[in-house]
Design a protein around this motif. Structure first.
Motif, mmCIF file in Angstrom:
data_model
loop_
_atom_site.group_PDB
_atom_site.id
_atom_site.type_symbol
_atom_site.label_atom_id
_atom_site.label_comp_id
_atom_site.label_asym_id
_atom_site.label_seq_id
_atom_site.Cartn_x
_atom_site.Cartn_y
_atom_site.Cartn_z
ATOM 1 N N SER B 70 -5.560 -22.193 46.796
ATOM 2 C CA SER B 70 -4.916 -21.516 45.674
ATOM 3 C C SER B 70 -3.423 -21.800 45.712
ATOM 4 C CB SER B 70 -5.164 -20.017 45.769
ATOM 5 O OG SER B 70 -4.453 -19.495 46.874
ATOM 6 N N PRO B 71 -2.759 -21.690 44.582
ATOM 7 C CA PRO B 71 -1.303 -21.919 44.565
ATOM 8 C C PRO B 71 -0.587 -21.037 45.588
ATOM 9 C CG PRO B 71 -2.160 -21.739 42.331
ATOM 10 C CD PRO B 71 -3.302 -21.422 43.253
ATOM 11 N N ALA B 72 -1.063 -19.798 45.751
ATOM 12 C CA ALA B 72 -0.415 -18.900 46.706
ATOM 13 C C ALA B 72 -0.540 -19.448 48.124
ATOM 14 C CB ALA B 72 -1.048 -17.510 46.619
ATOM 15 N N ILE B 74 -0.865 -22.585 48.983
ATOM 16 C CA ILE B 74 0.010 -23.753 49.136
ATOM 17 C C ILE B 74 1.456 -23.306 49.339
ATOM 18 C CG2 ILE B 74 0.936 -25.741 47.894
ATOM 19 C CD1 ILE B 74 -1.895 -26.057 46.663
ATOM 20 N N ALA B 75 1.870 -22.322 48.541
ATOM 21 C CA ALA B 75 3.248 -21.844 48.665
ATOM 22 C C ALA B 75 3.493 -21.249 50.055
ATOM 23 C CB ALA B 75 3.538 -20.814 47.578
ATOM 24 N N ALA B 76 2.514 -20.467 50.528
ATOM 25 C CA ALA B 76 2.686 -19.837 51.845
ATOM 26 C C ALA B 76 2.790 -20.891 52.939
ATOM 27 C CB ALA B 76 1.497 -18.904 52.126
ATOM 28 N N THR B 77 2.015 -21.959 52.800
ATOM 29 C CA THR B 77 2.022 -23.005 53.824
ATOM 30 C C THR B 77 3.340 -23.770 53.813
ATOM 31 O OG1 THR B 77 -0.344 -23.175 53.448
ATOM 32 C CG2 THR B 77 0.681 -24.913 54.739
ATOM 33 N N ILE B 78 3.819 -24.065 52.609
ATOM 34 C CA ILE B 78 5.106 -24.769 52.516
ATOM 35 C C ILE B 78 6.188 -23.947 53.206
ATOM 36 C CG2 ILE B 78 6.909 -25.495 50.909
ATOM 37 C CD1 ILE B 78 4.674 -26.219 48.927
ATOM 38 N N ALA B 79 6.171 -22.639 52.949
ATOM 39 C CA ALA B 79 7.183 -21.783 53.562
ATOM 40 C C ALA B 79 7.003 -21.732 55.077
ATOM 41 C CB ALA B 79 7.101 -20.379 52.967
ATOM 42 N N GLN C 136 -4.341 -19.966 55.031
ATOM 43 C CA GLN C 136 -4.416 -21.383 54.685
ATOM 44 C C GLN C 136 -5.862 -21.812 54.441
ATOM 45 O OE1 GLN C 136 -2.343 -23.780 57.584
ATOM 46 N NE2 GLN C 136 -0.366 -22.886 57.073
ATOM 47 N N SER C 137 -6.553 -21.043 53.607
ATOM 48 C CA SER C 137 -7.950 -21.348 53.342
ATOM 49 C C SER C 137 -8.087 -22.209 52.096
ATOM 50 C CB SER C 137 -8.729 -20.046 53.163
ATOM 51 O OG SER C 137 -10.089 -20.343 52.993
ATOM 52 N N SER C 138 -8.551 -23.450 52.274
ATOM 53 C CA SER C 138 -8.723 -24.335 51.119
ATOM 54 C C SER C 138 -10.119 -24.252 50.555
ATOM 55 C CB SER C 138 -8.487 -25.796 51.493
ATOM 56 O OG SER C 138 -7.320 -25.946 52.205
ATOM 57 N N THR C 139 -11.110 -24.021 51.395
ATOM 58 C CA THR C 139 -12.490 -24.071 50.922
ATOM 59 C C THR C 139 -13.002 -22.673 50.624
ATOM 60 O OG1 THR C 139 -12.870 -26.091 52.151
ATOM 61 C CG2 THR C 139 -14.807 -24.854 51.480
ATOM 62 N N ARG C 451 -17.989 -26.924 37.690
ATOM 63 C CA ARG C 451 -16.768 -26.331 37.147
ATOM 64 C C ARG C 451 -15.563 -26.771 37.974
ATOM 65 N NH1 ARG C 451 -14.045 -21.241 38.087
ATOM 66 N NH2 ARG C 451 -15.451 -21.071 39.863
ATOM 67 N N ILE C 452 -15.758 -26.826 39.311
ATOM 68 C CA ILE C 452 -14.623 -27.169 40.172
ATOM 69 C C ILE C 452 -14.213 -28.627 39.989
ATOM 70 C CG2 ILE C 452 -13.864 -27.371 42.556
ATOM 71 C CD1 ILE C 452 -15.683 -25.001 43.219
ATOM 72 N N VAL C 453 -15.180 -29.540 39.956
ATOM 73 C CA VAL C 453 -14.763 -30.945 39.935
ATOM 74 C C VAL C 453 -14.602 -31.502 38.519
ATOM 75 C CG1 VAL C 453 -15.692 -31.488 42.212
ATOM 76 C CG2 VAL C 453 -17.113 -31.849 40.215
ATOM 77 N N LEU C 454 -14.988 -30.740 37.489
ATOM 78 C CA LEU C 454 -14.927 -31.343 36.157
ATOM 79 C C LEU C 454 -14.361 -30.455 35.050
ATOM 80 C CD1 LEU C 454 -18.358 -33.133 36.449
ATOM 81 C CD2 LEU C 454 -16.186 -34.309 36.140
ATOM 82 N N SER C 455 -14.097 -29.158 35.340
ATOM 83 C CA SER C 455 -13.619 -28.337 34.228
ATOM 84 C C SER C 455 -12.095 -28.351 34.163
ATOM 85 C CB SER C 455 -14.135 -26.903 34.346
ATOM 86 O OG SER C 455 -13.284 -26.148 35.182
ATOM 87 N N SER C 456 -11.590 -27.958 33.001
ATOM 88 C CA SER C 456 -10.145 -28.083 32.777
ATOM 89 C C SER C 456 -9.353 -27.084 33.626
ATOM 90 C CB SER C 456 -9.824 -27.879 31.298
ATOM 91 O OG SER C 456 -10.335 -26.645 30.873
ATOM 92 N N GLU C 457 -10.058 -26.062 34.147
ATOM 93 C CA GLU C 457 -9.414 -25.084 35.021
ATOM 94 C C GLU C 457 -8.844 -25.732 36.283
ATOM 95 O OE1 GLU C 457 -11.136 -21.141 37.284
ATOM 96 O OE2 GLU C 457 -12.253 -21.978 35.622
ATOM 97 N N PHE C 458 -9.414 -26.876 36.691
ATOM 98 C CA PHE C 458 -9.038 -27.477 37.974
ATOM 99 C C PHE C 458 -8.285 -28.791 37.794
ATOM 100 C CE2 PHE C 458 -12.214 -24.410 39.010
ATOM 101 C CZ PHE C 458 -11.802 -23.898 40.235
ATOM 102 N N LEU C 459 -7.504 -28.839 36.712
ATOM 103 C CA LEU C 459 -6.732 -30.062 36.478
ATOM 104 C C LEU C 459 -5.466 -30.116 37.301
ATOM 105 C CD1 LEU C 459 -7.283 -30.596 32.684
ATOM 106 C CD2 LEU C 459 -7.926 -32.106 34.562
ATOM 107 N N GLY C 460 -5.198 -29.053 38.042
ATOM 108 C CA GLY C 460 -4.124 -29.172 39.002
ATOM 109 C C GLY C 460 -2.905 -28.354 38.717
ATOM 110 N N ALA C 461 -1.764 -28.897 39.092
ATOM 111 C CA ALA C 461 -0.520 -28.156 39.078
ATOM 112 C C ALA C 461 -0.666 -26.915 39.939
ATOM 113 C CB ALA C 461 -0.114 -27.763 37.664
ATOM 114 N N ALA C 462 -1.532 -27.021 40.960
ATOM 115 C CA ALA C 462 -1.697 -25.898 41.875
ATOM 116 C C ALA C 462 -0.613 -25.962 42.942
ATOM 117 C CB ALA C 462 -3.080 -25.930 42.505
ATOM 118 N N GLY C 463 0.597 -26.236 42.545
ATOM 119 C CA GLY C 463 1.680 -26.330 43.521
ATOM 120 C C GLY C 463 1.587 -27.601 44.322
ATOM 121 N N SER C 464 2.424 -27.746 45.331
ATOM 122 C CA SER C 464 2.397 -28.872 46.247
ATOM 123 C C SER C 464 2.101 -30.203 45.564
ATOM 124 C CB SER C 464 1.352 -28.643 47.336
ATOM 125 O OG SER C 464 1.452 -29.677 48.297
ATOM 126 N N GLY C 465 2.872 -30.519 44.541
ATOM 127 C CA GLY C 465 2.760 -31.837 43.950
ATOM 128 C C GLY C 465 1.467 -32.087 43.221
#
Lengths: 291, 333, 549
Positions: B70-72, B74-79, C136-139, C451-465
């Motif tokens: 989640s964006p949160a 990512i932000a927490a990790t960057i910090a 730091q949970s990604s999954t 939904r995760i790999v193909l819907s518009s909700e996951f097009l990014g801009a989730a921070g970190s470039g």
């Protein structure tokens, strides 16, 4: 990836050694590798002299054919003829070897001359820089640079070349320092020759001569190097027929199809062997002509 | 002749310990200072080189296939990694921590860098040490047995050395595995427990290095055997063995010794491949992962250690050099 | 420690190796093959290819973590082979009509291996931990982004509130990535919990020797086996040694010689040999989710044109490539969902058949009519070049697969550039949309993966470039509506219909070059019995396993 540094430090005084030695190797040991290299260079220039097949043409149903009359070296995981790929690989691999050594030597000579001929402070600064560079494992130095350069054979040449600069530079530095203090340089200086001329006519040739073997061996080593980078998932761009990459790509099939890795490996070893033997022979000839 | 030895010594002993007359204390001090400077420089170079590499470490830690941070997060990790600060601030912070002996926290291994290194350094040093020793033994055996003997024998020795030096380490490792671990079952194929598990990885690293050291040593042994002092020794009635072992060898090993210090650094790079193939613990693998994942604290930590080992090895090489070389001995002692 | 190095010792070696003297002992006991009664005790040695960077599956969340987590954690619910959700640590549950509130009745007799009690507060601690950015949970964190809070009206009742209806919630809860850990252990610093996490599972973590192995021991008080298990009560094995052997040929040779009992990721070249070897058995299962594929970037030319996308998909002879590179062991994926995923349909597979004629016709139609000397098509003087970043984590076999795709695609005039990159740079190319096709996959046990790999909700801009999950850049309102509607729908048949339509849209838009499904491939030596895969993600479980040595 062993070192490109070879006989350098071993032979610092060779350039001025006065003994004349007649080539100890019987001519065959120079002729055969020479012949091999000539054939290799021919293959690099015009691979179609040796094979009519296409190195990139896949035939999945023909995959993993063992060596035989139809396919001298067998076929690989995509059914491509390995002999053809080895022949076509000569161009990329030789280019890689020669290119990487050229990059290393150019930088090394620059550093070596600056360090060897500069004042005390310059000399120290260069030595210190080399110490810093030396402290990076060669592979890591190449990796750090590889990531800035993109991918493909060009960056691979530069990365491999830079990775080996410290080793070569050390050697050149040693040679330049010893040449600088040699009698003939003192004599040239006494005769009032310009520094540029002294460098060009005396120091460089004498400093470089013992490095011939190093340079020739370095060509093979650079190819070995590229196979290490391929092992780590970098290396030449697929589907390039480049020996190091072929060697590394065959790794997943080694139990079922040893020939996929064996033949590219064999050619790396043969090439290194040949360049080294020719280099040694040349070196002896050159020394024999020294005053 | 004298130029041969002196310049070889000069090159090898490096720029740090030229034949300066001065107290031993001053020499040691200047060496230590130079070493600190080298360490500082290599940390700095690594820091900036990694930062200039495309990509960012946060993605390397949180990203990849099946990653949906989640964006949160990512932000927490960057910090947490301090990557939200300007680069010069990050550098200043890192260096000041480093100066107080704190190597920081590895991004990717989720452990203090010190702990990562402590867990992996043993097997790597063991492998490096055994590789260098074995390489020297093999090189000396080949050189002493074949140099200036029957042309066939000499050719054989020389050819073996050249071939060894041309072997790709990972290829050699796989061949050794196929023959001695899977085929003959003499050695375990993986792991780093017990002396036997060290044999194949050591050979994979030592054989190419041995070929290389042997080539260097052979050339200088040949040179040495042509020297007047050898002739005079022979005329004094010394046996061939005595001449070779007591007089010529002493000169012949000098260049190889100075190269051994360099070999230590190069072995770490090669260790990456050998450690992966033999599933050995070790710093080589750690360093490779650290670089490709842009794990700055870990990369610098390992690089500093390698630098330190290299510096110590150079010092050791210089010392051995002085002990072995009769001329330098006379000057220094 | 004596079992760590258990390779058989040839009689002729005089041994330095008293340290491995057990080998001699092992050789003396003749293995009785074929006995079916589980035997208690003993050590099983398991060897896998990749090492996790953290043993807590909540943190980050890569496949190696879920494999180890399956041994020491239980999940809240279980999932059977057909995708049905069953009880596990939750005895029962109800879902509110608006689909936003889940009420779980929990088991009251389960303890963590550190002595803590499993209860509603423990469940709350876990969900909060997963959601917490500091974890730091990604999954796992990605799967429960809808999570708001947990209330605990009594000790064994938990009421979980979501921000939106999320019909896939129970499915993701069945994944080992969301395994339940002891709250006291979770309260420690993250990196400490990575080292020694604590669950309620059949085994407990004893020691992690980095780059070497993890040692697990039986949980003697285990009483919470899922209905998918073959027995109840504690595990049979005393100890599990979980080794890391990255090199495939070494891993397989260690299995064939019996040095290890089970290996994961059997190299394809050795599978036939394993089948012929009476000492060995293979356990192979596809993993649910989005199969291994090359995501086609629709956000830039030339793949912003659907005709060019279809031409590319139909230019690639995937089946022949798989047969040669993987020795006929890997089959082409049936569609955007692997066959092991609930609601997957193979109906659209033929859209992805190799058809160079159609590909040529489509390219002509799309205006890529000129050809250069090498047969590469051109349009307005620009060559039809396709950039494919290849990561260093993709082994030689997968590279060879892409080489063959490259070679067949050139036949219809595509110039495919395969670009080998280190992990960080590969991610950078992904994040900056700097690719035409990028290899990827997504393992999860729910059709919601679409939904995760193909819907518009996951097009990014989730921070970190701009890291994004929808790597094809697909943006389709109808598709978005279907997959979101499916999340609001609890009825399985209605969900099936919605996901069927969603798969149809995906397939007919040619968004991915589908290659092979991700799979778990175990090789089992004759000494090991009862090894099976937990169906939720086809992950190894050693709970029912025993050894006979």
């Amino acid at each position: 990836m062993t070192s490109p540094m070879t006989l350098s430090d071993a032979l610092p005084g060779r350039a001025i050694a006065s003994h004349i030695r007649i080539g100890r190797l019987p001519p065959a040991s120079a002729v055969i590798p020479c012949l091999f290299l000539v054939l290799l260079i021919l293959a690099a220039i015009e691979p179609r002299l040796f094979t009519a097949a296409n190195p990139l043409a896949i035939a999945p149903r023909e995959a993993f054919q063992p060596p035989g009359p139809a396919h001298l070296f067998g076929t690989d995981q995509s059914g491509r003829d390995i002999f053809t790929r080895v022949i076509y690989g000569a161009r990329q691999s030789l280019l890689l070897g020669v290119g990487a050594v050229a990059v290393s030597m150019t930088l090394a000579i620059a550093l070596g001359l600056i360090g060897g001929l500069g004042g005390r402070i310059t000399q120290r600064a260069v030595g210190w820089t080399l110490d810093v560079l030396f402290s990076f494992p060669t592979l890591i130095l190449a990796l750090l640079f590889a990531s800035h350069l993109g991918n493909g054979i060009g960056p691979l040449i530069i990365a491999t070349g830079i990775g080996n600069v410290p080793g070569y530079a050390r050697m050149v530095l040693g040679q330049v320092v010893s040449a600088r203090h040699a009698g003939y340089v003192e004599a040239a200086r006494a005769l009032g020759h310009s520094p540029a001329r002294i460098i060009r006519r005396h120091i460089l040739p004498n400093a470089m001569r013992p490095l011939i073997v190093t340079v020739t061996m370095g060509i093979g080593q650079a190819i070995v190097w590229s196979s290490a980078l391929s092992f780590l998932g970098l290396g030449a761009k697929p589907p390039a027929a480049e020996w190091g990459t072929m060697l590394s790509m065959g790794r997943d099939f080694v139990q079922r199809a040893w020939w996929v890795t064996f033949f590219p490996g064999l050619f790396i070893v043969l090439t290194t062997l040949s360049t080294t033997m020719v280099g040694r022979y040349l070196q002896r000839r050159l020394e024999g002509r020294l005053p | 002749m004298s130029s041969v030895t002196v310049s070889a010594a000069g090159t090898a002993a490096g720029l740090l310990s030229r034949r300066r007359i001065g107290s031993a204390g001053r020499r040691v001090l200047s060496r230590v200072l130079a070493a600190v400077l080298v360490l500082f420089a290599s940390a700095t170079v690594t820091f900036f080189a990694l930062h200039l590499t495309p990509g960012d470490p946060v993605r390397a830690v949180l990203g990849g296939p099946t990653a949906n941070p989640s964006p949160a997060t990512i932000a927490a990790t960057i910090a947490e990694f301090g990557l939200d600060q300007p680069l010069h601030v990050q550098y200043g912070l890192y260096m000041s921590r480093l100066a107080s002996g704190n190597l920081g926290m590895s991004f990717s291994q989720r452990q203090p860098v010190v702990d990562v290194i402590a867990a992996q350094v043993g097997p790597t040093l063991q492998l490096m040490a055994s590789s260098i020793v074995v390489a020297w033994l093999l090189a000396l055996a080949s050189v002493m047995a074949t140099t200036r003997r029957h042309p066939l024998l000499q050719g054989l020795g020389s050819a073996l050395e050249t071939i060894s030096a041309a072997l790709p380490q990972f290829w050699l490792a796989l061949v050794l595995l196929a023959i001695f671990a899977f085929g003959l079952r003499w050695f375990p194929p993986q792991g780093n427990q017990g002396a036997l598990s060290l044999v194949l990885p050591t050979l994979a690293l030592a054989l190419p290095l041995a070929g290389f050291l042997a080539q260097v040593t052979r050339e200088s042994l040949e040179l040495a055997l042509d020297q007047p002092f050898i002739l005079s020794a022979r005329t004094r009635g010394l046996s061939d063995g005595a001449v070779r072992w007591r007089h010529a060898l002493r000169h012949a090993v000098l260049p190889g010794i100075s190269l051994s210090a360099w070999a230590v650094g190069s072995l770490i790079g090669n260790a990456v491949l050998v450690e992966v193939i033999f599933s050995r613990q070790g710093l080589g693998r750690v360093l490779y992962q650290a670089v490709t994942r842009q794990d700055m604290p870990l990369t610098i930590g390992v690089t500093l250690l390698v630098t330190l080992v290299y510096i110590l090895a150079s010092a050791a090489a210089d010392l051995i050099f002085v002990l072995v070389d009769p001329r330098l001995k006379a000057q220094h002692l | 420690m004596m079992t760590l190095n258990r390779w058989r010792q040839p009689a002729r070696t005089t041994s330095l190796l008293a340290s491995v003297g057990l080998a001699a002992l092992g050789a003396a006991i003749l293995p009785a093959f074929g006995a079916d009664e589980p035997v208690k005790g003993g050590t099983l040695i398991y060897a896998t290819d990749r090492e996790p960077t953290c043993l807590d599956p909540h943190v980050d969340g890569d496949m190696p973590q879920v494999f180890i987590a399956q041994q020491y954690t239980d999940s809240l619910v279980s999932q059977d082979k057909d995708g049905n959700i069953g009880p596990w640590l939750a005895k029962s549950w109800t879902v509110s009509d608006d689909g936003k509130t889940y009420t779980f009745k929990l088991r009251d007799d389960v303890k963590f291996t550190n002595g803590e009690k499993f209860n509603a507060a423990a469940l709350k601690a876990n969900l909060d931990h997963i959601k917490n950015p500091a974890t730091q949970s990604s999954t796992a964190g990605g799967y429960i982004q809808q999570y708001v809070k947990t209330e605990t009206p009594d000790e064994f009742t938990a009421v979980v509130t979501l921000s939106k209806p999320y019909a896939a919630f129970l499915e993701v809860l069945a994944q080992g990535f969301l395994g339940i850990e002891a709250p006291g252990a979770l309260a420690r610093p993250r990196n400490e919990n990575c080292e020694t996490p604590v669950g309620t599972g059949p085994f407990k973590i004893i020691k992690w020797d980095r780059q070497s192995q993890i040692v697990l021991e039986r949980n003697p008080d285990y009483n919470s086996a899922p209905p998918t298990a073959a027995h109840q009560g504690p595990a049979y094995l005393d100890q599990v040694i979980w080794k890391f052997i990255p090199e495939p040929s070494v891993r397989f040779a260690s299995l064939a010689s019996g040095d290890v009992d089970v290996i994961e990721a059997v190299p394809p070249e050795s599978e036939a040999e394993a089948e012929q070897n009476p000492d060995l058995k293979l356990i192979i299962a596809d993993r649910p989710g989005n199969p291994t594929n090359g995501a086609i970037n629709t956000t830039r030319a030339p793949f912003d044109d659907i005709r060019v996308r279809e031409a590319f998909v139909r230019s690639a002879d995937i089946s022949s490539a798989l047969d040669s590179v993987f020795f006929g062991r890997y089959k082409r994926a049936p569609g955007p969902l692997s066959a092991a995923t609930p609601f997957a349909t193979p109906d659209f597979k033929s859209l992805y058949d190799y058809d160079p004629e159609r590909a040529n016709a489509l390219l002509d139609e799309a205006g890529w009519t000129e050809k250069d000397a090498n047969g590469i098509r051109q349009k307005d003087g620009k060559p039809l070049t396709i950039h494919v970043p290849i990561g260093d984590f993709q082994g030689p076999a997968e590279r060879s697969l892409w080489e063959q795709i490259q070679a067949t695609a050139i036949g219809t005039g595509f110039d495919v550039q395969l670009e080998p990159l280190g992990f960080s740079e590969w991610l950078d190319r992904q994040a900056t949309w700097n690719y035409d096709v990028i290899p990827e996959y997504w393992n999860t046990n729910t059709a919601d993966v679409l939904r995760i790999v193909l819907s518009s909700e996951f097009l990014g801009a989730a921070g970190s470039g701009g890291y994004h999950q929808n790597a094809s850049g697909f943006k389709n309102a109808e598709f978005d509506a279907l997959v979101n509607k499916a999340l609001e729908t609890q009825d399985p048949e209605a969900r099936r219909k919605l996901y069927y339509d969603a798969q149809k849209i995906v397939a007919s838009n040619f968004l991915q070059v589908l290659t092979f499904p991700q799979s778990t491939r175990l090789g089992v030596y004759k000494t090991a019995k009862g090894v099976r895969l937990e169906p939720s993600l086809s992950v190894t479980t050693l709970y029912d396993a025993w050894v006979q040595k």
